[in-house]
Enzyme design. Structure first.
Site, PDB file in Angstrom:
ATOM      1  N   GLY A   1       5.395   2.964   0.018  1.00 60.05           N
ATOM      2  CA  GLY A   1       5.855   3.565  -1.174  1.00 60.05           C
ATOM      3  C   GLY A   1       5.085   3.905  -2.154  1.00 60.05           C
ATOM      4  O   GLY A   1       3.962   3.707  -2.217  1.00 60.05           O
TER       5      GLY A   1
ATOM      6  N   SER B   1       0.828  -1.230  -0.004  1.00 66.72           N
ATOM      7  CA  SER B   1       0.163  -0.042   0.013  1.00 66.72           C
ATOM      8  C   SER B   1       0.840   1.259  -0.020  1.00 66.72           C
ATOM      9  O   SER B   1       2.127   1.329  -0.087  1.00 66.72           O
ATOM     10  CB  SER B   1      -0.990  -0.073   1.212  1.00 66.72           C
ATOM     11  OG  SER B   1       0.014   0.241   2.223  1.00 66.72           O
ATOM     12  N   LYS B   2       0.227   2.405   0.083  1.00 59.42           N
ATOM     13  CA  LYS B   2       1.011   3.590  -0.100  1.00 59.42           C
ATOM     14  C   LYS B   2       1.928   3.717   1.058  1.00 59.42           C
ATOM     15  O   LYS B   2       2.962   4.689   1.074  1.00 59.42           O
ATOM     16  CB  LYS B   2      -0.102   4.881  -0.124  1.00 59.42           C
ATOM     17  CG  LYS B   2      -0.760   4.825  -1.532  1.00 59.42           C
ATOM     18  CD  LYS B   2      -1.222   6.547  -1.471  1.00 59.42           C
ATOM     19  CE  LYS B   2      -2.115   6.646  -2.923  1.00 59.42           C
ATOM     20  NZ  LYS B   2      -3.589   6.122  -2.323  1.00 59.42           N
ATOM     21  N   ARG B   3       1.712   3.135   2.082  1.00 58.86           N
ATOM     22  CA  ARG B   3       2.741   3.093   3.233  1.00 58.86           C
ATOM     23  C   ARG B   3       3.984   2.698   2.884  1.00 58.86           C
ATOM     24  O   ARG B   3       5.065   3.189   3.412  1.00 58.86           O
ATOM     25  CB  ARG B   3       2.024   2.298   4.682  1.00 58.86           C
ATOM     26  CG  ARG B   3       1.039   2.871   5.481  1.00 58.86           C
ATOM     27  CD  ARG B   3       0.687   2.033   6.522  1.00 58.86           C
ATOM     28  NE  ARG B   3       0.247   0.786   6.073  1.00 58.86           N
ATOM     29  CZ  ARG B   3       0.822  -0.430   6.402  1.00 58.86           C
ATOM     30  NH1 ARG B   3       2.046  -0.469   7.163  1.00 58.86           N
ATOM     31  NH2 ARG B   3       0.307  -1.458   5.938  1.00 58.86           N
TER      32      ARG B   3
END
Ligand code: GLU
Length: 501
Positions: free
Chosen positions: A260, A256-258
């Protein structure tokens, strides 16, 4: 029958690594079998639909460079390939199931809370055991039809068998069996506004489009038994199912965006090459040939085997992807790399867009300076900055080679200035030979002679090859920068690199 597979995205978000992997595996499978790859837009979730996501889908695949044989833009024998253009087909099939006694009209008004196309939603409903209570299942079908004809709002629900179990063989996961009592009680197939749900549209289309194999993300596995029940209800043969393992971040959580960037667009903007991304994504949970990492798309098309997909989740490694990208950058010709870095250099206002004839010539000379160093294309302006802008003068200590002091660095710059005064800067080989001979004469390492010069000219200790860079610089600028650095070091004879000693 020839293999026919589909990529069936819902345009409710940007194309990301996971979705591209699903598409790629389907594409590779189709090619490896001499079959067809189909794009179908599953745009029934109008609340989360956006035209921008459709555009992103087309842009992404155009950039990646692999195509479908049939799809909304290309057309094909099973058109239309956009679900919102097929609503009549879904209604007809839902009605057909009602007539066959496999589905029923439901007049409870609770379909509003039903969110389409969210596999988690199914899980919540079953795991919690508080799904629909099947109130309308017992209404007499003739009575129900009358109410529909009178215009009463209704949905159509699938009858999940009340006993027994449903099973299927997943290519990767093996036999999967669900007790029917554990399956979402009577999911909605057709909503009160006439829209189909994901389940109805997906199964009807896979059948009507002659899909032979369904390869999709593992998060859809909870929908599979329900789909099998629908295939059986219609009397259709279900396609082969293959649920792909998840793509996880290094910490074992869903990518996920966490972790990168996940959207393909972000990788594209950063300067990843499509061939590198395809190569890396193709290897996320699949093997091709022992001891080999680099594969072109045509090679992958030949080597892909569904059985070689791993059961275990794939870990997305950003550093490994960088490595792949670096490898693909090294393979570019000067002209290719020049045109790929042009937008980044233009953005930094180093080169005009379109470039002049002179700038084009310069670009071709810049390419070899950075080809071996770039991890991604957007690093180019920073690496070449010193050729276009005056670098900031670093702290004096930066000029000083290990175990030396400011006086030494000053002396090296003095030598360099002298050597360069006599050299033809454009003949980088001769220039380098002169420095090499001088270092030998002085009894010092070539690196020690070059380091203060490198920092003076580029502002950093790590730079593109120095002699090749100087060949592209103005002699006055070189002399001015060396002079400024000498001035900087002049009163600091006592400054040493104590930390290295
Ligand atoms: N529209 C679904 C998605 O967004 C398709 C799932 C499937 O392939 O069945 O992924």
């Amino acid at each position: 029958m020839k293999a026919r597979v589909r990529y069936a995205p819902s345009p409710t978000g940007l194309q990301h690594i996971g979705s591209v992997r699903t598409a790629l595996f389907n594409y590779l499978f189709a090619r490896s079998q001499g079959g067809s790859f189909i794009l179908r837009l599953e745009d029934t979730d109008r609340a989360r639909y956006s035209e921008a996501y459709v555009k992103n889908l087309y842009d992404t695949f155009k950039w990646l460079g692999f195509y479908w044989d049939e799809g909304p833009d290309t057309g094909g024998p099973k058109a239309p390939y956009i679900q919102s253009e097929r609503f009549d087909i879904y209604r007809k099939h839902a009605e057909q199931l009602v007539q066959m006694g496999k589905a029923y009209y439901c007049f409870c008004s609770d379909d509003k809370k039903f969110k389409d196309n969210e596999p988690e939603n199914e899980e919540i409903e079953t795991a919690g055991g508080y799904g629909y209570t099947r109130t309308c299942r017992s209404i007499d079908p003739i009575e129900a039809r009358k109410r529909v004809q009178l215009g009463q709002a209704h949905v159509i629900r699938l009858k999940i068998p009340l006993e027994g179990s449903t099973s299927f063989d997943d290519v990767l996961l093996g036999r999967i069996e669900w007790k029917n009592t554990d399956i979402n009680p009577d999911p909605v197939l057709l909503k009160s506004d006439g829209y189909p749900t994901y389940h109805l549209a997906n199964v009807v289309d896979d059948h009507l489009m002659d899909i032979t194999h369904v390869m999709r993300a593992q998060e859809w596995i909870s929908s599979a038994p329900l789909h099998i029940i629908m295939y059986e209800a219609f009397g259709w043969k279900a396609p082969v199912l293959c649920h792909l393992p998840m793509v996880l971040g290094e910490d074992g959580h869903k990518l996920s965006k966490r972790h990168g960037a996940t959207a393909v667009d972000e990788f594209r903007k950063k300067g990843y090459l499509p061939a590198a991304l395809i190569n890396y994504v193709a290897m996320l949970g699949c093997s091709y040939e022992e001891g080999r990492d680099l594969f072109s798309l045509p090679e992958l098309e030949k080597l892909f085997l569904m059985e070689k997909i791993n059961k275990a989740p794939a870990i997305f490694d950003y550093v490994k992807l960088e490595w792949f990208n670096g490898q693909y950058i090294r393979m570019l010709t000067d002209a290719e790399l020049a045109s790929l870095v042009l937008p980044y250099l233009a953005e930094a206002s180093y080169i005009s867009q379109p470039p002049t004839q002179k700038e084009n010539e310069l670009l071709l000379k810049l390419a070899p300076l950075i080809r071996d160093r770039l991890r991604f294309l957007s690093e180019a302006p920073k690496m070449l900055k010193f050729l276009f802008e005056e670098p900031e003068l670093p702290e004096a200590v930066e000029f000083i080679p290990k175990k030396k002091d400011a006086l030494f660095a000053y002396g090296m710059l003095e030598q360099a200035l002298q050597l360069l005064g006599q050299a033809d800067l454009h003949d980088h080989d001769a220039c380098e030979a002169a420095f090499r001979a001088e270092a030998e004469k002085l009894g010092c390492k070539l690196g020690d002679l070059l380091m203060p010069l490198r920092v003076a000219l580029t502002g950093t200790k790590v730079s593109p090859p120095l002699f090749h860079s100087m060949a592209l610089m103005d002699r006055q600028i070189i002399e001015k920068r060396i002079g400024a650095a000498m001035e900087h070091l002049k009163n600091l004879e006592h400054v040493g690199r104590a930390k290295d000693e």
